[in-house]
Design an enzyme around this catalytic site. Structure first.
Site, PDB file in Angstrom:
ATOM      1  N   ARG A 286       0.812  -1.219   0.000  1.00  0.00           N
ATOM      2  CA  ARG A 286       0.000   0.000   0.000  1.00  0.00           C
ATOM      3  C   ARG A 286       0.845   1.267   0.000  1.00  0.00           C
ATOM      4  NH1 ARG A 286      -5.195  -1.548   3.276  1.00  0.00           N
ATOM      5  NH2 ARG A 286      -5.674  -3.423   2.079  1.00  0.00           N
TER       6      ARG A 286
ATOM      7  N   ASP B 183     -19.381  15.992   3.812  1.00  0.00           N
ATOM      8  CA  ASP B 183     -18.243  15.277   4.376  1.00  0.00           C
ATOM      9  C   ASP B 183     -17.070  16.238   4.425  1.00  0.00           C
ATOM     10  OD1 ASP B 183     -17.627  12.087   4.883  1.00  0.00           O
ATOM     11  OD2 ASP B 183     -15.814  13.235   4.442  1.00  0.00           O
TER      12      ASP B 183
END
Lengths: 421, 131, 150
Positions: free
Chosen positions: A34, A141
């Site tokens: 990742r 958000d």
């Protein structure tokens, strides 16, 4: 160079402090794959050198990128299902009952992440509102990145699999390549906007319903109270607040009244409830999600409401041929059973993310790691990684070349698959 | 709760059945639609069938139609679990009488979400009322 | 060359299959960077698409990788012996799920054959190679090839 134990421990600690997600030992490979895209920019792809460079200071911006690469909020459609059932069976009937009629409903989906909640709300309201009534949803958000995704209404197959009933899926989404696209009609009902819950609430609106789920858990008591206070100021006196299953106003802000609905709760400003009983009191007709068509308190004016909210009936008005599905697909039973059995209990995610492979279990926390690169590619949000410097210039790793292979003389592996069955 | 897992792949049967057992189901397995019909005909009572689409002998769509046509099995919940993921195929399966549709590949969470919506999973635990 | 399926879509399909069925986490199947190693003991699995736009979806990797994939799918221990029956069924099922999802990318409704598994590289199908993706699963090479007619 492979990730050292020291670097892994540092990353695990950073992620735990920032997100409460535990990266157990054995996840080194995951961390490495990742962080590889981040390391490519800074240290030419050496992940261990990258972590050491960031640890050395002067790269604090990378901290956020690391946490983001390893975490994201778990989002599923109709998450916990109970709040959506409550909306249909209690919140709307009560609003209709106290107001006589509702022409237009305003809903705020706060901390909407990648959009599954506001779209689930829009699907629910589309079916549950009486004919002629309209609604609009403000979805907010903190992160512009998730808002861009939410706005696009484009979801991967794996995301679509998470809790979206199939009849609603074929009605409101269309397959586009490997992904699914929310219909324009549904998208038009939602406005997505960046908003920080620590700032004053969105101006100019009084909301009838606010969904604020699974976000208070991240704040301390004083901040929780401040957020709840701001929400109350923009909520109609007879409006309803829906929190996450593990969240409550009790013990934090006593200006709310908790109203049990079915197996969950909604919250309403206490003063509104002072006269004439609680606006969202238990209905006369029994538990939440009871059999469709049961005697709802203040009954809805249209018989459309309860039955149409079941997935089968929701198909009516869908794609060609769907109307016949509504009559034939026996979904009503299953959904009614769900309500009467009381098994739509709201609850924090159980520690039930049963991994397919032993030893890969995730922590029981709700956020779930998703790699930036893979999820981006899966959504088509960003192009596949370009050729690394180890590849010839200008060549993507996917550029097709003649695959260096011996003569293809496939020989069956005994036993053949057909034979064994 | 009892579930019948119908799939020609042993691997897939093991994965689906394993996940269902984690959710508290007692599971049975069949290799294709006819195999499953024979089990039901023989008196096996289940709450749920998880059905692959492409199978030898009898495919999943035919199985769904046959079960829906028989009043004995009216209370059985039918969920397709298949790689078939064209929109038209999903509409076809729902029209034939399937209640739900789970596309392979799926995560254990996705299976649990679907069953929860169908009312087929017991809640793992409830929220305690704060004192 | 056909544009019926594009590279990113096939990658999205393969990545989803591995994330959901094999790894329980995303991000462990990535593009292969760098030189390709020679596959010494290739094992392949494929399914055929029948209908208007016939084709084949195939995977090939080292036999040892296929054994690892089988262990992951069947939740076996790392040192547990994989028998041929499990290998054929599990490895074939990966090709089956990849193929089924690739099929749904096509503009026509085809049907899917049953999966096959064999030693060696996958036999070339009719038509042309529409996609060939070289992927790394935990550092091991897996090549996904899609043939399409038309």
């Amino acid at each position: 160079m492979a990730l050292s134990q020291e670097s892994f421990a540092w990353v695990a600690d950073l992620v735990r402090r920032r997100s409460a997600i535990q990266l157990a030992g054995g996840k080194e490979y995951l961390v490495e794959s990742r962080l590889l895209p981040l390391a490519r920019d800074l240290t030419g792809g050496d992940v261990d050198a990258y972590v050491q460079r960031v640890r050395g200071g002067g790269h604090d911006g990378e901290h956020g990128r690391i946490v983001e690469a390893l975490t994201t909020n778990e989002t599923s459609w109709f998450r916990d299902s109970s709040p959506f059932t409550s909306l249909r069976t209690h919140v709307l009937p009560q609003l209709l009952s106290t107001r006589g009629s509702v022409a237009h409903l305003k809903v705020w989906s706060a901390a909407c992440s990648t959009g599954q909640e506001p779209y689930s709300l829009a699907m629910t309201l589309t079916d549950a509102l009486p004919p002629g009534a309209s609604f609009e949803i403000l979805a907010t958000d903190l992160s512009e990145q998730v808002l861009t995704r939410a706005r696009s209404g484009r979801y991967s197959q794996l995301e679509i699999n998470r809790g979206l009933p199939a009849p609603l899926m074929v009605r409101h989404l269309t397959r586009v390549g490997a992904e699914w696209q929310i219909s324009d009609g549904l998208r038009r009902t939602i406005t997505f906007r960046a908003h920080n819950l620590l700032d004053p609430p969105p101006a100019g609106a009084r909301f009838d319903i606010v969904f604020l789920r699974n976000v208070l858990i991240y704040f301390d008591a004083a901040t929780k109270k401040a957020i709840l206070d701001r929400v109350r100021r923009v909520l109609a006196p007879d409006g309803a607040l829906v929190l996450g299953a593990a969240e409550t106003t009790i013990g934090i802000d006593d200006s709310w009244q908790r109203v049990p609905v079915g197996t969950g709760s909604v919250y309403t400003p206490s003063r509104a409830g002072a006269a004439g009983g609680a606006p969202f009191g238990a209905p006369a007709g029994g538990p939440a999600g009871g059999p469709a068509g049961g005697p709802l308190a203040g009954g809805l004016p249209s018989p459309r409401v309860a039955p149409a909210a079941t997935p089968a009936a929701a198909l009516a008005g869908g794609p060609p041929g769907a109307a016949s599905l509504a009559a034939r697909a026996p979904l009503g039973r299953a959904v009614a059973a769900a309500g009467t059995a009381g098994s739509l209990l709201p609850r924090p995610r159980p520690a039930a993310a049963q991994p397919l492979v032993p030893g890969q279990s995730r922590p029981a926390t709700t956020p779930r790691p998703v790699p930036a690169a893979a999820s981006g590619a899966a959504r088509g949000a960003r192009p596949l990684p370009n050729a690394s410097d180890r590849n010839p210039p200008g060549r993507s790793p996917f550029d097709r070349t003649t695959y260096d292979r011996p003569t293809p003389a496939a020989t069956p592996v005994p036993p053949t698959r057909g034979a064994q069955r | 709760m009892r579930a019948l897992v119908i799939d020609d792949s042993r691997t897939m049967r093991r994965i689906v059945a394993g996940n269902l057992q984690q959710l508290g189901f007692e599971t049975y397995q069949a290799e294709h639609g006819q195999d499953a019909l024979d089990l039901l005909d023989g008196g096996l009572e289940v709450d749920l069938c998880c059905i692959d689409w492409n199978m030898p002998v009898m495919d999943g769509l035919t199985f769904v139609s046959r079960v829906r046509a028989d009043p004995r099995w009216r209370s059985v919940t039918l969920m397709m679990v298949t790689t078939e993921s064209e929109q038209g195929q999903i509409v076809r399966a729902l029209a034939a009488g399937a209640h739900e549709y789970l596309i392979k590949p799926f995560t254990p969470d996705a299976l649990r979400d679907k069953l929860e919506f169908l009312g087929l999973t017991a809640p793992a635990w409830t929220v305690e009322e704060p004192a | 060359m056909s544009t019926a399926v594009d590279t990113e879509q096939v990658y999205a399909v393969a990545a989803a299959v591995f994330a959901a069925m094999i790894d329980g986490d995303e991000g462990l199947l990535t593009p292969w960077y760098g030189d390709l190693p020679l596959v010494e003991e290739p094992l392949s699995a494929w399914v055929d698409l029948h209908g208007e736009l016939p084709g084949r979806a195939a995977l090939v990797c080292e036999a040892a990788t296929a054994h690892d994939l089988t262990r992951a799918l069947l939740m076996m221990e790392a040192d547990e012996e994989v028998d041929d029956q499990d290998l054929v069924d599990a490895f074939g099922e990966i090709a089956n799920v990849v193929g089924g999802n690739v099929k749904s990318l096509l503009p026509v409704q085809d049907t899917l054959g049953l999966p096959e598994v064999a030693h060696g590289h996958p036999p070339a199908a009719e038509g042309h190679v529409a996609q060939e993706l070289r992927l790394s699963w935990r550092g091991q090479l897996i090549v996904v090839t899609i043939w399409l007619v038309g």
